[in-house]
Design a protein around this motif. Structure first.
Motif, PDB file in Angstrom:
ATOM      1  N   THR A 145       0.823  -1.209   0.000  1.00 16.94           N
ATOM      2  CA  THR A 145       0.000   0.000   0.000  1.00 16.94           C
ATOM      3  C   THR A 145       0.856   1.257   0.000  1.00 16.94           C
ATOM      4  N   SER A 147       3.420   1.842  -1.689  1.00 20.24           N
ATOM      5  CA  SER A 147       3.798   2.189  -3.056  1.00 20.24           C
ATOM      6  C   SER A 147       2.727   3.018  -3.753  1.00 20.24           C
ATOM      7  N   HIS A 148       1.505   3.013  -3.223  1.00 27.85           N
ATOM      8  CA  HIS A 148       0.416   3.808  -3.805  1.00 27.85           C
ATOM      9  C   HIS A 148       0.025   4.982  -2.917  1.00 27.85           C
ATOM     10  N   GLU A 151      -0.373   8.822  -4.509  1.00 29.91           N
ATOM     11  CA  GLU A 151      -1.502   9.103  -5.398  1.00 29.91           C
ATOM     12  C   GLU A 151      -2.836   8.917  -4.691  1.00 29.91           C
ATOM     13  N   ILE A 152      -2.933   8.003  -3.722  1.00 27.87           N
ATOM     14  CA  ILE A 152      -4.174   7.860  -2.963  1.00 27.87           C
ATOM     15  C   ILE A 152      -4.378   9.073  -2.064  1.00 27.87           C
ATOM     16  N   ARG A 191      -4.139  -0.826  -7.489  1.00 25.02           N
ATOM     17  CA  ARG A 191      -4.358   0.620  -7.577  1.00 25.02           C
ATOM     18  C   ARG A 191      -5.848   0.947  -7.708  1.00 25.02           C
ATOM     19  N   TYR A 195      -8.296   2.838  -4.975  1.00 17.39           N
ATOM     20  CA  TYR A 195      -9.058   4.042  -5.317  1.00 17.39           C
ATOM     21  C   TYR A 195     -10.531   3.878  -4.921  1.00 17.39           C
ATOM     22  N   PRO A 245       2.805  12.577  -6.479  1.00 16.89           N
ATOM     23  CA  PRO A 245       3.349  11.368  -7.098  1.00 16.89           C
ATOM     24  C   PRO A 245       4.299  11.714  -8.230  1.00 16.89           C
ATOM     25  N   ASP A 250       5.347   6.084  -8.853  1.00 13.13           N
ATOM     26  CA  ASP A 250       3.963   5.717  -9.104  1.00 13.13           C
ATOM     27  C   ASP A 250       3.749   5.611 -10.603  1.00 13.13           C
ATOM     28  N   ARG A 251       2.592   5.158 -10.973  1.00 10.08           N
ATOM     29  CA  ARG A 251       2.295   5.080 -12.404  1.00 10.08           C
ATOM     30  C   ARG A 251       2.299   6.471 -13.007  1.00 10.08           C
TER      31      ARG A 251
END
Length: 460
Positions: A145, A147-148, A151-152, A191, A195, A245, A250-251
């Protein structure tokens, strides 16, 4: 010291025989493939790979490497290394905290005994859908988590407009995800799954708080200017650019990190939307989800999601400046950076005339959550004049500033040394918006408790 055993099976690693390059952590291709499968069992799409089983070990190894590479000279190298180390330690701390919290949740969750379940006459394989057993420990899940996280957190910030609330909601999102991990079957990436959980956590929060933007009210005896009172969003807070991010961590989703949807003008405008309409608009127009994905995330029909979006778009336009150029964020120009330097220098010299030259004629100043507001340069100068005059009984003190970045905009952290004291203390974070290159058209002044999030000290 580099480990001399395989990270998968524990057998000794083969000798390198004089080879150079990166050390291997597996003794064979079979062990490497086995570790790969183990990391991806939680997320069938492979999104969990890098931050899964090896995430915590990797963080610790990075911290050890960064400590060894610290060099006291030159100072710029030390500062860069210390900043990288501080970021890694903070990330590991967040992982450890979430692992601790999820472990507590695991201990508190009652286990259902087979004896308490009514026996079905239908064989279990017919009624029960098999799903993969998660091999993730609390620490592995926390690394996934993490790693995200950025952006979250940005998503929660767009939903709420508050940095403080977004931090709390990220933590709540991850705890909800841990409780619901058995229901995640890899049909979508981690991801998308996060979201959905984050959006519903934000909606629950907004139902509890029932926030609605208001209009600023005149304060008796204060010259607010001749313009209309602006919207008052008492919970609005800035967001540090350093926590946005990046494509490396992140992406690289251009829509998810779109600068214009993090502008304070946009954040204030979107708060006028009802929570569900706000969620639909962000999921569709900011994150780029399809109507079907949005409907599934919010437990709506596709028709309801489309209807909410059609109502949200014109309402948002009504609360944004008429010209897109008046609010769309672009990378600050060199001229604007020069204006920021002159703005800070004028305040430190108590030079009101120099500061006045930098302000647009129709400049606006607000101070969320405080009730003070001014429209027009004359009203703002009238307010500042006694506070910058050492001979005035309303003299506030001497100022120093440090530059910062918030919501893609230039900002300045202001410190004041009150009369009779020797310490400059954090007082206000000014976020500036420009009309072209050489005039400040809006100042939003925020309270100083967020200085540490912007890398600013609380005292000078």
């Amino acid at each position: 010291m580099v480990a001399q055993v395989c990270a998968s099976c524990g057998k000794p690693l083969p000798a390198r025989a004089g080879r150079t390059g990166r050390n291997s952590v597996y003794c064979s291709a079979a062990c490497r493939q086995k570790a790969y499968r183990r990391r991806h069992e939680f997320d069938g799409s492979g999104a969990a790979g890098a931050a899964g089983a090896a995430g915590v070990d990797g963080l610790i190894e990075d911290i050890a490497r960064q400590v060894k590479e610290l060099a006291p000279q030159p100072p710029s190298v030390l500062y860069s290394g210390a900043t990288e180390l501080s970021s890694s330690v903070a990330r590991l701390r967040r992982v450890a905290r979430l692992a601790r919290d999820t472990a507590n949740v695991s201990r508190e969750t009652p286990k259902v005994s087979r004896d308490t379940v009514t026996e079905s006459v239908t064989p279990a394989p017919v009624t029960e859908r098999s799903r993969p057993v998660s091999l993730l420990t609390e620490a592995d899940f926390a690394a996934l988590t993490e790693s995200h996280r950025h952006e979250i957190q940005v998503h929660c910030y767009r939903m709420t407009g508050s940095y403080d609330d977004a931090e709390d909601l990220v933590q709540e999102t991850f705890l909800r995800a841990w409780r619901a991990r058995d229901g995640f079957e890899g049909r979508a990436g981690a991801r998308t799954w996060l979201y959905r959980i984050a959006t519903n956590a934000c909606l629950d929060f907004q139902r509890r708080t029932a926030r609605r933007p208001q209009r600023y009210e005149p304060i008796p005896g204060m010259n607010h200017g001749t313009g209309d009172p602006p919207a008052r969003v008492t919970w609005l807070q800035p967001y540090p650019d350093d926590e946005l991010p990046t494509a490396e961590e992140d992406r690289p989703d251009a829509a998810a990190v779109s600068r214009e949807t993090l502008e304070l003008v946009f954040l204030a405008a979107i708060q006028h939307l009802p929570p569900r309409q706000r969620a639909v608009l962000i999921l569709r127009d900011v994150l780029g989800l399809t109507a079907a994905e949005t409907a599934e995330a919010l437990d709506l029909t596709v028709a309801s999601a489309n209807s909410a979006l059609q109502r949200a778009r014109p309402t948002l336009r009504d609360h944004l400046p008429r010209r897109r150029a008046d609010w769309t964020a672009t990378e600050p120009t060199e001229a604007q950076r020069a204006v920021l330097q002159r703005y800070m220098a004028a305040a430190e010299r108590l030079d009101l005339a120099a500061m006045t030259e930098l302000l647009s004629k129709d400049v606006t100043l607000t101070m969320p959550p405080n009730p003070f507001w001014f429209t027009g340069r004359d009203a703002l100068v009238d307010f500042l004049l006694p506070t910058l005059d050492p001979a005035s009984p309303m003299f506030f003190g001497h100022w120093r500033h440090l530059p910062a970045r918030a919501n893609g905009q230039l900002a300045a952290g202001g410190y004041v040394r009150r009369p009779g004291t020797n310490v400059y203390r954090a007082q206000v974070l000014d976020v500036l918006r420009f009309d072209g290159d050489d005039r400040v058209v809006e100042v939003m002044s925020f309270e100083p408790h967020l200085f540490p999030a912007f890398g600013l000290p609380l005292r000078l």
